[in-house]
Structures are given as C-alpha cells and as structure tokens.
Design a protein around this motif. Structure first.
Motif, PDB file in Angstrom:
ATOM      1  N   LEU A 201       0.861  -1.174   0.000  1.00 28.32           N
ATOM      2  CA  LEU A 201       0.000   0.000   0.000  1.00 28.32           C
ATOM      3  C   LEU A 201       0.904   1.232   0.000  1.00 28.32           C
ATOM      4  O   LEU A 201       1.586   1.508   0.996  1.00 28.32           O
ATOM      5  N   TYR A 202       0.946   1.923  -1.132  1.00 29.16           N
ATOM      6  CA  TYR A 202       1.710   3.166  -1.207  1.00 29.16           C
ATOM      7  C   TYR A 202       0.790   4.303  -0.762  1.00 29.16           C
ATOM      8  O   TYR A 202      -0.358   4.400  -1.205  1.00 29.16           O
ATOM      9  N   PHE A 203       1.294   5.147   0.109  1.00 32.54           N
ATOM     10  CA  PHE A 203       0.464   6.209   0.662  1.00 32.54           C
ATOM     11  C   PHE A 203       1.182   7.547   0.595  1.00 32.54           C
ATOM     12  O   PHE A 203       2.409   7.618   0.474  1.00 32.54           O
ATOM     13  N   ILE A 204       0.391   8.588   0.656  1.00 31.60           N
ATOM     14  CA  ILE A 204       0.942   9.917   0.872  1.00 31.60           C
ATOM     15  C   ILE A 204       0.387  10.439   2.192  1.00 31.60           C
ATOM     16  O   ILE A 204      -0.699  10.059   2.634  1.00 31.60           O
ATOM     17  N   ALA A 205       1.172  11.289   2.813  1.00 33.05           N
ATOM     18  CA  ALA A 205       0.781  11.910   4.074  1.00 33.05           C
ATOM     19  C   ALA A 205       1.214  13.364   4.031  1.00 33.05           C
ATOM     20  O   ALA A 205       2.247  13.701   3.449  1.00 33.05           O
ATOM     21  N   ALA A 206       0.402  14.209   4.618  1.00 37.07           N
ATOM     22  CA  ALA A 206       0.699  15.639   4.661  1.00 37.07           C
ATOM     23  C   ALA A 206       0.786  16.090   6.108  1.00 37.07           C
ATOM     24  O   ALA A 206       0.233  15.452   7.012  1.00 37.07           O
ATOM     25  N   LEU A 215     -10.468  22.160  10.956  1.00 32.42           N
ATOM     26  CA  LEU A 215      -9.839  23.402  10.524  1.00 32.42           C
ATOM     27  C   LEU A 215      -8.490  23.124   9.873  1.00 32.42           C
ATOM     28  O   LEU A 215      -7.718  22.285  10.343  1.00 32.42           O
ATOM     29  N   ASP A 216      -8.199  23.826   8.778  1.00 33.25           N
ATOM     30  CA  ASP A 216      -6.921  23.677   8.095  1.00 33.25           C
ATOM     31  C   ASP A 216      -5.839  24.471   8.822  1.00 33.25           C
ATOM     32  O   ASP A 216      -6.116  25.447   9.521  1.00 33.25           O
ATOM     33  N   GLY A 217      -4.590  24.045   8.628  1.00 35.78           N
ATOM     34  CA  GLY A 217      -3.468  24.743   9.240  1.00 35.78           C
ATOM     35  C   GLY A 217      -2.392  25.051   8.218  1.00 35.78           C
ATOM     36  O   GLY A 217      -2.500  24.691   7.038  1.00 35.78           O
ATOM     37  N   GLU A 218      -1.331  25.708   8.669  1.00 36.68           N
ATOM     38  CA  GLU A 218      -0.205  26.022   7.788  1.00 36.68           C
ATOM     39  C   GLU A 218       0.440  24.726   7.301  1.00 36.68           C
ATOM     40  O   GLU A 218       0.747  23.831   8.085  1.00 36.68           O
ATOM     41  N   VAL A 219       0.646  24.631   5.992  1.00 38.57           N
ATOM     42  CA  VAL A 219       1.192  23.406   5.396  1.00 38.57           C
ATOM     43  C   VAL A 219       2.685  23.300   5.679  1.00 38.57           C
ATOM     44  O   VAL A 219       3.444  24.250   5.466  1.00 38.57           O
ATOM     45  N   ALA A 220       3.103  22.115   6.157  1.00 36.11           N
ATOM     46  CA  ALA A 220       4.518  21.874   6.446  1.00 36.11           C
ATOM     47  C   ALA A 220       5.173  20.946   5.429  1.00 36.11           C
ATOM     48  O   ALA A 220       6.390  20.806   5.415  1.00 36.11           O
ATOM     49  N   GLY A 221       4.352  20.304   4.568  1.00 31.10           N
ATOM     50  CA  GLY A 221       4.920  19.444   3.539  1.00 31.10           C
ATOM     51  C   GLY A 221       4.176  18.133   3.388  1.00 31.10           C
ATOM     52  O   GLY A 221       3.165  17.881   4.047  1.00 31.10           O
ATOM     53  N   VAL A 234       5.348  -0.126   8.084  1.00 36.89           N
ATOM     54  CA  VAL A 234       5.821   0.893   7.146  1.00 36.89           C
ATOM     55  C   VAL A 234       7.237   0.537   6.705  1.00 36.89           C
ATOM     56  O   VAL A 234       8.138   0.386   7.535  1.00 36.89           O
ATOM     57  N   GLU A 235       7.434   0.389   5.389  1.00 38.35           N
ATOM     58  CA  GLU A 235       8.743   0.002   4.864  1.00 38.35           C
ATOM     59  C   GLU A 235       9.648   1.209   4.638  1.00 38.35           C
ATOM     60  O   GLU A 235      10.863   1.110   4.788  1.00 38.35           O
ATOM     61  N   PHE A 236       9.069   2.334   4.246  1.00 38.11           N
ATOM     62  CA  PHE A 236       9.863   3.552   4.089  1.00 38.11           C
ATOM     63  C   PHE A 236       8.938   4.754   4.044  1.00 38.11           C
ATOM     64  O   PHE A 236       7.742   4.635   3.754  1.00 38.11           O
ATOM     65  N   THR A 237       9.490   5.905   4.348  1.00 38.54           N
ATOM     66  CA  THR A 237       8.837   7.187   4.085  1.00 38.54           C
ATOM     67  C   THR A 237       9.875   8.121   3.484  1.00 38.54           C
ATOM     68  O   THR A 237      11.062   8.022   3.796  1.00 38.54           O
ATOM     69  N   GLN A 238       9.415   9.009   2.613  1.00 43.50           N
ATOM     70  CA  GLN A 238      10.308   9.958   1.963  1.00 43.50           C
ATOM     71  C   GLN A 238       9.575  11.279   1.761  1.00 43.50           C
ATOM     72  O   GLN A 238       8.516  11.316   1.122  1.00 43.50           O
ATOM     73  N   ILE A 239      10.108  12.349   2.315  1.00 43.45           N
ATOM     74  CA  ILE A 239       9.520  13.668   2.092  1.00 43.45           C
ATOM     75  C   ILE A 239       9.676  14.037   0.619  1.00 43.45           C
ATOM     76  O   ILE A 239      10.764  13.922   0.052  1.00 43.45           O
ATOM     77  N   ILE A 240       8.577  14.471  -0.004  1.00 46.72           N
ATOM     78  CA  ILE A 240       8.618  14.834  -1.421  1.00 46.72           C
ATOM     79  C   ILE A 240       8.347  16.321  -1.650  1.00 46.72           C
ATOM     80  O   ILE A 240       8.543  16.823  -2.755  1.00 46.72           O
ATOM     81  N   SER A 241       7.897  17.025  -0.614  1.00 48.96           N
ATOM     82  CA  SER A 241       7.663  18.462  -0.743  1.00 48.96           C
ATOM     83  C   SER A 241       7.631  19.093   0.637  1.00 48.96           C
ATOM     84  O   SER A 241       7.152  18.483   1.597  1.00 48.96           O
ATOM     85  N   ASN A 242       8.139  20.315   0.715  1.00 49.19           N
ATOM     86  CA  ASN A 242       8.067  21.087   1.956  1.00 49.19           C
ATOM     87  C   ASN A 242       7.006  22.179   1.887  1.00 49.19           C
ATOM     88  O   ASN A 242       6.883  22.976   2.826  1.00 49.19           O
ATOM     89  N   ASN A 244       3.817  21.639  -0.500  1.00 48.93           N
ATOM     90  CA  ASN A 244       2.550  21.159  -1.057  1.00 48.93           C
ATOM     91  C   ASN A 244       1.818  20.257  -0.069  1.00 48.93           C
ATOM     92  O   ASN A 244       2.445  19.479   0.651  1.00 48.93           O
ATOM     93  N   LYS A 245       0.483  20.359  -0.074  1.00 50.95           N
ATOM     94  CA  LYS A 245      -0.346  19.415   0.683  1.00 50.95           C
ATOM     95  C   LYS A 245      -1.012  18.484  -0.324  1.00 50.95           C
ATOM     96  O   LYS A 245      -2.072  18.773  -0.856  1.00 50.95           O
TER      97      LYS A 245
END
Length: 283
Positions: A201-206, A215-221, A234-242, A244-245
């Motif tokens: 299962l490939y996932f994205i997380a913001a 309520l929405d907040g300031e986006v951190a990536g 979880v096999e790995f995580t990798q930040i792809i943006s600082n 974008n949400k």
C-alpha cells in the motif's frame, strides 16, 4: 533515502480543492472536498465532464459548498466498474458520513449510503474519539477495504482499518492497526491517500500545523511511504515536498523497476483549478 522525481504534469481548470483521484483507462477521476461532483478528465482529448454525487432530494449548491455544509468527500476507490467515494466522517458532522457510488460504464449514480453506523463502529473498535476520526483514503481489494485514519486531530492517531465484507450490505469484520508516521518540519504527518500496488500500500501523508480534523493549518509538507500488507509495517517514508499538501495518489504506470504516480493537491482555497503532479520512484 528513496530516490524520486516530482514534476507538474497537468493544470486542470474547473476543479478546485482536489482531495482524491483515480486513473483508469486514460480517464482521471477526481473528487473535491468542497463539492458534490465527480469529475472525469479525459487525458487524450483534454476535456472535463462531471456528474452529481448528491441525493436526488438535495437542493443545495453542488460546488464550492461552505465548510459547515459539505459532505467532505476525501477518498475514492474502484471495484470492477464501480467507483466508491467516501465522506471523511470528520468534524462531528453527519453530512460527512456518506458513501457515494457511481458506475462509469452505465453512467448511473446510486443513492448515497449512510455510513454513520459503520463509522461509529470503527471509532469504537479503534478507540478513536469523534473529534479525532477522519477517513482520508480508501483502497479496495475484492472483499477487502482498506480505510486510512488520518491523524490530524488532537490525539494524532494515524491508523489503518481493514474491513472484510460486502460494501453493498455495509457489514464487515474489522481490524485496526495504529500506524506511526514521522514529522515534517516539526509538524506531525498524517495520511491523505493510498493506492495498492502488488502486495504493498503506497500512501501519501501531509503535515499541517494544526490539531483539528475540521480546521486547516499552515502546510509543512508531504511525504510518500509504503506499507507491507501482510505485516502492516511501514517500509519507508520519503519527504517529497516542503510546501505542497498532496491529498490524492493513483498509480499511473508500473515500469517494472520504477512506479509513476499521479498526485493532486488541495490548496484549501476557492480557486476552481487543480494541478496534477507526476511522482516517479524506484520500486
């Protein structure tokens, strides 16, 4: 570190606050969390069509719906020729407990299903408070349905519900696994979408600087990650943006040694336009 390439692929006019997407036979289906419409973007002729997901008795606006009234469609998945679109169940709002159902062959929209009882059962089983409950991703695998709990509430509870049963009867056996995700720039990452590729299962997380499912907040990536279905680890995580949400992910191409995904971004604005990104990673 997981190697990746992120690039802007499409800019679509007429769709705002994109919260989920699904690629199927050169059509890109998109949902928006402030809309009761299902959008279909034809990637060959670059045209967009849309169909209402609302109940026939609904008389309110279908797009740019105020936050307090919206159904908050956040998750889309496919079973055969049917698309299932899940409301998030968040914010203590019963209007967000709907399941929309659309057949893309017959072009027929079914009457929405009320998921209130299912969501209450999931909250009880997972020991998640109504203030924390927030379903942001759905993945189908036959009779198995993987629903991702987004941990952007006060308790920051990320987790994976595995439901085994008939979606038409809303009767399931439920398994819940808490999932630990890292922080991005000091803010807790939380699930926003997922897709099944093989036995993963490939996932994205913001990450947002907020502790509210409403309520929405300031986006951190945003980051991408992978869960092994058998071990639920979880096999790995990798930040792809600082900045974008990203709220939607769908498989675009499996090239054998690499995977290409399409991502959509929720800008938390009223702008009726959406950017679609292509993310390429090694398998």
């Amino acid at each position: 570190m997981q190697k990746f390439k992120l690039e802007l692929l499409l800019h679509i006019i007429g769709i705002g606050s994109a919260s989920g997407l699904l690629f199927n036979n050169n059509s890109l289906f998109l949902i928006s969390d402030n809309s009761n419409m299902l959008y279909e973007y034809n990637m060959t002729d670059e045209t967009t069509s849309k169909v209402s997901l609302a109940d026939s008795t609904y008389t309110g606006p279908l797009e740019n719906i105020p936050k307090k009234d919206k159904q908050d469609f956040e998750a889309i998945t496919k079973l055969d020729n049917d698309l299932y679109i899940f409301g998030s169940g968040s914010g203590l709002k019963e209007s967000r407990n709907s399941l929309a159902h659309y057949n893309f062959k017959t072009k027929i929209t079914q009457t929405p299903t009320d998921l209130t009882d299912l969501y209450l059962g999931m909250q009880s089983f997972g020991e998640i408070s109504p203030e924390d409950f927030n379903i942001e991703a759905a993945v189908n695998d036959g009779t198995l349905w993987y629903l991702f709990q987004r941990g952007n509430g006060p308790a920051q509870q990320n987790g994976l519900f595995t439901l085994d049963g008939d979606i038409n009867e809303i009767y399931f056996q439920i398994i819940y696994n808490p999932i630990t995700l890292p922080k991005i720039n000091g803010a807790q990452a939380s699930f926003t979408d997922a897709v099944k590729v093989g036995d993963k299962l490939y996932f994205i997380a913001a990450a947002e600087k907020s502790d509210s499912t409403y309520l929405d907040g300031e986006v951190a990536g945003s980051l991408i990650g992978c869960i092994d279905i058998e071990t639920v680890k979880v096999e790995f995580t990798q930040i792809i943006s600082n900045k974008n949400k990203f709220e939607g992910i769908t498989l675009y191409k499996d090239n054998g040694k690499s995977l290409e995904f399409l991502l959509c971004e929720d800008t938390d604005s009223d702008a009726t336009e959406s950017d679609i990104y292509k993310l390429t990673i090694d398998k």
